[in-house]
Design a protein around this motif. Structure first.
Motif, PDB file in Angstrom:
ATOM      1  N   PRO A  62       7.306  -1.038 -19.275  1.00  0.00           N
ATOM      2  CA  PRO A  62       7.899  -2.185 -19.710  1.00  0.00           C
ATOM      3  C   PRO A  62       6.636  -3.284 -19.276  1.00  0.00           C
ATOM      4  N   ALA A  63       6.147  -3.114 -18.020  1.00  0.00           N
ATOM      5  CA  ALA A  63       5.115  -3.812 -17.531  1.00  0.00           C
ATOM      6  C   ALA A  63       3.623  -3.930 -17.759  1.00  0.00           C
ATOM      7  N   ALA A  64       3.313  -2.958 -18.827  1.00  0.00           N
ATOM      8  CA  ALA A  64       2.145  -2.703 -19.345  1.00  0.00           C
ATOM      9  C   ALA A  64       1.720  -4.130 -19.849  1.00  0.00           C
ATOM     10  N   MET A  65       0.247  -4.213 -19.292  1.00  0.00           N
ATOM     11  CA  MET A  65      -0.376  -5.671 -19.350  1.00  0.00           C
ATOM     12  C   MET A  65      -0.458  -6.203 -20.812  1.00  0.00           C
ATOM     13  N   VAL A  66      -0.537  -5.190 -21.877  1.00  0.00           N
ATOM     14  CA  VAL A  66      -0.596  -5.706 -23.090  1.00  0.00           C
ATOM     15  C   VAL A  66       0.598  -6.557 -23.735  1.00  0.00           C
ATOM     16  N   PHE A  67       1.768  -6.072 -23.026  1.00  0.00           N
ATOM     17  CA  PHE A  67       2.940  -6.779 -23.499  1.00  0.00           C
ATOM     18  C   PHE A  67       3.097  -8.279 -22.877  1.00  0.00           C
ATOM     19  N   HIS A  68       2.290  -8.588 -21.842  1.00  0.00           N
ATOM     20  CA  HIS A  68       2.338  -9.743 -21.328  1.00  0.00           C
ATOM     21  C   HIS A  68       1.265 -10.904 -21.443  1.00  0.00           C
ATOM     22  N   TYR A  69      -0.160 -10.044 -21.267  1.00  0.00           N
ATOM     23  CA  TYR A  69      -1.296 -10.775 -21.430  1.00  0.00           C
ATOM     24  C   TYR A  69      -2.033 -10.507 -22.400  1.00  0.00           C
ATOM     25  N   ALA A  70      -1.521  -9.813 -23.521  1.00  0.00           N
ATOM     26  CA  ALA A  70      -2.360  -9.511 -24.654  1.00  0.00           C
ATOM     27  C   ALA A  70      -3.586  -9.174 -24.654  1.00  0.00           C
ATOM     28  N   GLN A  71      -4.094  -8.379 -23.563  1.00  0.00           N
ATOM     29  CA  GLN A  71      -5.627  -7.639 -23.364  1.00  0.00           C
ATOM     30  C   GLN A  71      -5.687  -6.599 -24.639  1.00  0.00           C
ATOM     31  N   GLU A  72      -5.806  -7.033 -25.627  1.00  0.00           N
ATOM     32  CA  GLU A  72      -5.712  -6.168 -26.854  1.00  0.00           C
ATOM     33  C   GLU A  72      -6.928  -6.569 -27.969  1.00  0.00           C
ATOM     34  N   MET A  73      -7.429  -5.570 -28.596  1.00  0.00           N
ATOM     35  CA  MET A  73      -8.485  -5.612 -29.633  1.00  0.00           C
ATOM     36  C   MET A  73      -8.260  -4.971 -30.692  1.00  0.00           C
ATOM     37  N   PHE A  74      -8.698  -5.375 -31.871  1.00  0.00           N
ATOM     38  CA  PHE A  74      -8.553  -4.334 -33.027  1.00  0.00           C
ATOM     39  C   PHE A  74      -9.866  -4.684 -34.048  1.00  0.00           C
ATOM     40  N   GLU A  75      -9.945  -3.458 -34.850  1.00  0.00           N
ATOM     41  CA  GLU A  75     -10.827  -3.691 -36.171  1.00  0.00           C
ATOM     42  C   GLU A  75      -9.976  -3.311 -37.270  1.00  0.00           C
ATOM     43  N   GLY A  76     -10.602  -3.709 -38.428  1.00  0.00           N
ATOM     44  CA  GLY A  76     -10.146  -3.060 -39.600  1.00  0.00           C
ATOM     45  C   GLY A  76     -11.241  -2.794 -40.668  1.00  0.00           C
ATOM     46  N   MET A  77     -11.132  -1.532 -41.043  1.00  0.00           N
ATOM     47  CA  MET A  77     -12.103  -1.254 -42.148  1.00  0.00           C
ATOM     48  C   MET A  77     -11.437  -0.322 -42.942  1.00  0.00           C
ATOM     49  N   HIS A  79       1.450  -3.741 -14.429  1.00  0.00           N
ATOM     50  CA  HIS A  79       1.044  -4.952 -13.577  1.00  0.00           C
ATOM     51  C   HIS A  79       1.599  -6.286 -14.055  1.00  0.00           C
ATOM     52  N   LEU A  80       2.064  -7.256 -13.250  1.00  0.00           N
ATOM     53  CA  LEU A  80       2.398  -8.502 -13.593  1.00  0.00           C
ATOM     54  C   LEU A  80       1.435  -9.486 -12.607  1.00  0.00           C
ATOM     55  N   GLY A  81       0.567 -10.325 -13.276  1.00  0.00           N
ATOM     56  CA  GLY A  81      -0.408 -10.856 -12.362  1.00  0.00           C
ATOM     57  C   GLY A  81      -1.526 -10.774 -13.306  1.00  0.00           C
ATOM     58  N   VAL A  82      -2.419 -11.861 -13.672  1.00  0.00           N
ATOM     59  CA  VAL A  82      -3.490 -11.858 -14.543  1.00  0.00           C
ATOM     60  C   VAL A  82      -4.710 -11.301 -13.833  1.00  0.00           C
ATOM     61  N   ARG A  83      -5.473 -10.283 -14.451  1.00  0.00           N
ATOM     62  CA  ARG A  83      -6.519  -9.704 -14.268  1.00  0.00           C
ATOM     63  C   ARG A  83      -6.679  -8.477 -15.376  1.00  0.00           C
ATOM     64  N   PRO A  84      -8.091  -8.001 -15.600  1.00  0.00           N
ATOM     65  CA  PRO A  84      -8.283  -7.056 -16.478  1.00  0.00           C
ATOM     66  C   PRO A  84      -7.680  -5.676 -15.936  1.00  0.00           C
ATOM     67  N   SER A  85      -7.122  -5.089 -17.005  1.00  0.00           N
ATOM     68  CA  SER A  85      -6.314  -4.007 -16.634  1.00  0.00           C
ATOM     69  C   SER A  85      -7.189  -2.866 -16.162  1.00  0.00           C
ATOM     70  N   ARG A  86      -6.746  -1.720 -15.593  1.00  0.00           N
ATOM     71  CA  ARG A  86      -7.735  -0.459 -15.029  1.00  0.00           C
ATOM     72  C   ARG A  86      -7.803   0.661 -15.917  1.00  0.00           C
ATOM     73  N   THR A  87      -6.778   0.575 -16.785  1.00  0.00           N
ATOM     74  CA  THR A  87      -6.432   1.657 -17.602  1.00  0.00           C
ATOM     75  C   THR A  87      -6.039   1.056 -19.126  1.00  0.00           C
ATOM     76  N   TYR A  88      -6.733   1.570 -20.066  1.00  0.00           N
ATOM     77  CA  TYR A  88      -6.636   1.439 -21.517  1.00  0.00           C
ATOM     78  C   TYR A  88      -6.400   2.660 -22.493  1.00  0.00           C
ATOM     79  N   GLN A  89      -5.968   2.295 -23.604  1.00  0.00           N
ATOM     80  CA  GLN A  89      -5.820   3.298 -24.577  1.00  0.00           C
ATOM     81  C   GLN A  89      -6.401   2.976 -25.871  1.00  0.00           C
TER      82      GLN A  89
END
Lengths: 355, 355
Positions: free
Chosen positions: A58-73, A147-157
Motif C-alpha cells: 500500500p505504501a508503493a510510491m506509485v500510489f502516492h507520488y505518481a512516479q510512473e510513465m507509459f507509452e502507447g503504440m 516509502h512515504l516521503g518524496v524521492r525517486p524510488s529505488r525499485t521499479y516494474q
C-alpha cells in the motif's frame, strides 16, 4: 546483449472478444511482459507471464507520488499475414525521455524493442482484423518502493500489456465537437507536458468532464502562461488547415511530441503541402474561422490516428469547421497513415517494422 | 449514519521498530483501513484488515493516469496517555477538495474522520513516544478500473495506512540549504498545485535531485508564469521574516493550502506579530537579504512541522540567513506547535482532537 526472456504460458487461455464490439482498452490478452529494476542491480528478470493482477505494498510510491510513465503504440495484421509495428523507435526514444524527466532509470532501446516484439509475437492471435481495429500496446513503468516521503524510488516494474481495440472515439471518423478550455491548464513549460506520465492526464480529467456535460467530446488546451496559445486537443496533438497551409503548435516544452503528429507533418510535406510549426493564438484561429479561411481541423494520436474536428466553442463563440464534415486533407491523411500501418499501401517512409 | 467498520485483526503482529531509528515513512503498523467505491453503489465495505499488499489489474487506471490523491497528518501520544490528532477537519476538507479536482467521489467528512480515528485507535500501541516522533497517518485514494483511455474511473479504493516516524529531514531542526529553482515548475494556476495528488510530486523529483547534487536539501519553487514569484519550498509552504513582519505567499491557486501554514499564521497573529499573505518576488527577497532585513526563513508542513532555512541560492547568488542558525520566531513556532500537538501545553486554539 539481448534480454534472456523467460516465458511462462497461461494454462487458461481466455475467450477472445467480439471483434465488432471491442471498444477501446477494455480487453486484455493472455500474457504480459514484466521486468524488474533494483538499485545496484539494474533491470533484471525479463519474463512473459500470464496476464494477472499486480501485487504491491500500500505504501508503493506509485500510489502516492505518481512516479510512473507509459507509452502507447499499436500492432496491425497486414492482409499478407505480416505483423507490423509503426515507428516503434519513436515511442521508445520518447519513453526514455519520460524516464529522464521522472528520474526513472533508462531501459536500453534495443531491450525495450525486444520486449515489445516478444510479447506481441506471443499474443499475435489477439490482433483483430476488422475495420479500424488493432492491437494496442501499452508499455508502462511504476515506482514500487514502499516509502512515504518524496524521492525517486529505488525499485521499479516495467510492464507491457496488450489490448485488442476498435475506435477510440465512438464518433469514429465523424468530426468531434471541441470546447476551448479557459480555466484549467494541462501543463506548462518546466512541467511534464512534453512527456507521457499519469499526472498530465489526472490534471486533464476535470476539464474533459465539464466539456462533456456541455455536449463536447474533448477540450482544446491553451498555454498556462498567456492563456492564449493553442497547445493540444484532449490527449492528441492538433492541426489546422488555414488557407493553403497546415499549421500546428510548435513543440515548446509543454506539448507532447506525438509520433502521429510527426508522421502527419512528414506525409503532408511529401505531398508538397506547406506545414508550419508555430505559435497559434486562439483569437487568430477564430479570426481565420470568421473570415472563412479555417478549412479543416483535426487531432492526431496513436489511439485515434486522425480525429476530425467539426466545431470549436471558445467562450460561447462557435466556429463550425467544414460544415461539420471531415475535410479532404484529414481524410487523405487518415487513409494513407492507416494504409501504411495496416500494410495496405507501400511504406515509402520506412516507418513499419515487421515482427 | 456512521460507518459499520468490520475489523479483522492480524494473527501475526509485527515487531515494532527501534524508536530511535525510525526515519520517515519506512515502517508500517499491523493494520490498515480500506473502503471501496463502485459507481451506482457509492462507498462501501469499510473495514480494518491486516496491513498487506494491494492486488490490482495491470490496467488499473492509477498506474496510467495517476488518478490518485492523498493526505498527511499525525497522531501523538500525550504524557497523560491521551491520543491526539491535530486539526483533522482541515485535512479532511482538503481531501475532498483534492477529490473534486481529480473527479474522485467525495467521502462524507464524518466518515473519513471515523475511519482515521478507528485505525489509529486500533494501532495506538504503535505511536512512538521519543523526541520528535509521531504516528504519521496517510489516507489515500486510487482509481482501480482496468481501462486504457482517459476518463474518471468508476471504481476506487480508499486506504488509511500508518507509519511511526522520526524527523522528516535528517537535519532535524538544523537549518537546511535551499536552491531556488529556475528551470522546472511544480504547478501553475489552473493545474493541480492547490490539491494533494501524485502528479505534483512526480513533477518535483527531478529538480530536487539536481539541487541535492549541488549540496542543497530542497528547492524553492517560483511561479510558472513569470518565473519570479515565490510559491513553495520542496513539499512545504514557506515563510520569511523581513524586518518585523512575517510574509508568506498568498494562496493563488497553485500553492498547497497547508494545515501547518494556516496554524503558523494563526499562532503568529495571536502573538501580535504582523503576518502578510502576498506575492513575494525572488528579487525582492534577495534585495531584503542584501540589506540585512531578511531575518529568518522557514518551511511549514505536516511531516517536518517547522524546517528552518539557513541559506538560499538563486542563480549563484547566496543569501545566508540568520548566520545559518535557527531564528527566534522559527524556534518559538516549533516549540508551541509541537507543544500543542503533543499535549504538552494548553491548546488555546482548540486544534487537538482526542481519540
Amino acid at each position: 546483449m539481448s534480454l534472456n526472456i523467460q516465458v511462462t504460458r497461461t494454462q487458461h487461455p481466455k475467450e477472445k472478444p467480439d471483434p465488432n464490439h471491442l471498444g477501446f482498452g477494455d480487453f486484455f490478452t493472455d500474457h504480459m511482459f514484466v521486468m524488474n529494476y533494483t538499485e545496484g542491480q539494474g533491470w533484471h528478470d525479463p519474463r512473459i507471464i500470464p496476464y494477472a493482477p499486480i501485487s504491491l505494498e500500500p505504501a508503493a510510491m506509485v500510489f502516492h507520488y505518481a512516479q510512473e510513465m507509459f507509452e502507447g503504440m499499436k500492432a496491425y495484421k497486414a492482409p499478407d499475414g505480416r505483423v507490423l509495428l509503426f515507428r516503434p523507435d519513436k515511442n521508445i526514444a520518447r519513453a526514455n525521455n519520460s524516464n529522464d524527466r521522472l528520474c526513472i532509470p533508462q531501459i536500453p532501446e534495443e531491450d525495450m524493442l525486444q520486449a515489445i516484439k516478444a510479447i506481441v509475437a506471443e499474443d499475435k492471435d489477439w490482433i483483430p482484423e476488422g475495420k479500424a481495429t488493432s492491437l494496442y500496446i501499452r508499455p508502462f513503468i511504476i515506482a514500487t518502493d514502499a516509502h512515504l516521503g518524496v524521492r525517486p524510488s529505488r525499485t521499479y516494474q516495467f510492464y507491457v500489456i496488450l489490448s485488442p481495440v476498435g475506435a477510440y472515439y465512438k464518433e469514429g471518423l465523424n468530426p468531434v465537437k471541441i470546447y476551448v478550455e479557459d480555466e484549467y491548464v494541462r501543463a506548462v513549460k518546466g512541467g511534464m507536458g512534453h512527456v507521457k506520465t499519469g499526472g498530465n492526464y489526472a490534471a486533464s480529467i476535470k476539464a474533459q468532464m465539464i466539456a462533456a456535460e456541455r455536449g463536447y467530446t474533448q477540450v482544446l488546451w491553451l498555454d498556462g502562461v498567456h492563456r492564449r496559445y493553442i497547445e493540444e486537443v484532449g490527449t492528441m496533438n492538433v492541426f489546422f488547415v488555414i488557407d493553403d497551409e497546415v499549421v500546428t503548435p510548435a513543440l515548446n516544452g509543454s506539448i507532447l511530441p506525438g509520433v502521429t503528429r510527426d508522421s502527419a507533418i512528414c506525409m503532408l510535406k511529401s505531398w508538397g503541402i506547406k506545414v508550419s510549426e508555430r505559435q497559434i493564438a486562439i483569437d487568430e484561429l477564430f479570426e481565420a474561422a470568421k473570415e472563412g479561411r479555417l478549412r479543416e481541423a483535426f487531432g492526431t494520436g496513436t489511439a485515434a490516428v486522425i480525429s476530425p474536428i467539426g466545431e470549436l466553442n471558445w467562450e460561447g463563440n462557435i466556429a463550425p469547421i467544414n460544415g461539420g464534415a471531415i475535410g479532404e486533407i484529414s481524410q487523405k491523411l487518415y487513409d494513407n497513415l492507416t494504409g501504411i500501418q495496416l500494410g495496405l499501401i507501400p511504406d515509402t517512409f520506412g516507418w513499419t517494422v515487421e515482427i
